[in-house]
Design an enzyme around this catalytic site. Sequence first.
Site: not given
Length: 408
Positions: A86, A352
């Site tokens: 991420c 996200h």
Amino acid sequence: MREAAIVGAGMTPFGRHPEKGIKDLVRGAVELALEDAGVEPGILEAAYVGSAAPGLMTGQEQIKAQVTLSAMGIDSIPMYNVENACASSSSALNLAWTAVSAGIFDCVLAVGFEKLYDENRLKSYMALGTAMDIEMGQKYMEDFQEKLGLTDKVFSDEAGAKKSVFMDMYAFYTRRYMEQYGLTQEHFAKIAVKSHKNGALNPNAHYRKEVTLDQVLNSGDVSFPLTRMMCSPVSDGSAAVIVCSKEKAAQIAKKPVWIEASVLGSGKLGYDMDDTLTRRVGLKAFKAAGITPQDVDVIEIHDATSPSEIIALIELGVCPPHEAPKWIDEGYMELDGKMPVNTSGGLASKGHPIGATGLAQVYEVVNQLRGTAGERQAQNNPKIGMTQNGGGILGIDGAAMAFHILKS
């Protein structure tokens, strides 16, 4: 090291975009960044492209930068493909900043993208689950549980099948903070309400609707104390910035936003839950920028779950630990509060798309420092902004973490 600045920033709306491929996503963000800077693609001397799981999700495992950028006429220049879970696109920015600051290039592109949504949720969850040690991760967690004498498993039987493995991990950490500092599930629900309120003001957010406290609390259990509305959605999207040297920035009309610190760190194997990657790397970021946590005016936190917002603020020294409930109850993190946090809506509302998240945070802070965030503009006239972007699990620690401190 030379001074380096962001002179252009752009991002696509985050959400479910089954009709768009990775080329479409990258083109959208890069064209907006170029337009924002008022420059042509020919000014770019190199490109750093971050993504985490396109191989698993789309089949494009290699040469992602070359494939996506050449489709929009950007080719021949050095291109670097960056994967760091991420934290992929913030890692790409760290490399871009390093190259410009070291005098290797004068003007470069950093971009992050991810096409993570799929009708088969298991495919997305399996892709997310690769951000941990596939061979030893479960064994390490079992050893950790035994060492601490834990009776309950950290990972539920549904982890990786009906939900991301990270949700159980976040919930485990969160319950510890509840015991230590008097935080409750309702406190985390209030953070989620705030995030969705900000996201409703953000045209690029995945979720653009305000929610109530009751709606958050009753939105479905994920892993106590987490409910569905406290967890970031699976999204597609892209974000990009253009980084220039001070000399090159002076030739561009757009007001620069200076990169005061760009710090990247990795996790380590251990059993001390207080020795976290956020604490270690955050300290280095403040030192590199020559500031204290109290000097920051606005911050974007990697809130894959809403409790992560207050936990990170505590670990960074921004919020005194035992004042955490007060910060939430009295609105300190609101747009008109003393420390606006996740003005974009954060991951919980903005979305996200993992490889794009870090640069989307930077995009938000750039706009906050320019005073161009519109309805979601922080009311404290921010001059210094910060982003915290983490990725993956190594043992019980984070695997990758990037901090950027920006100044107008």
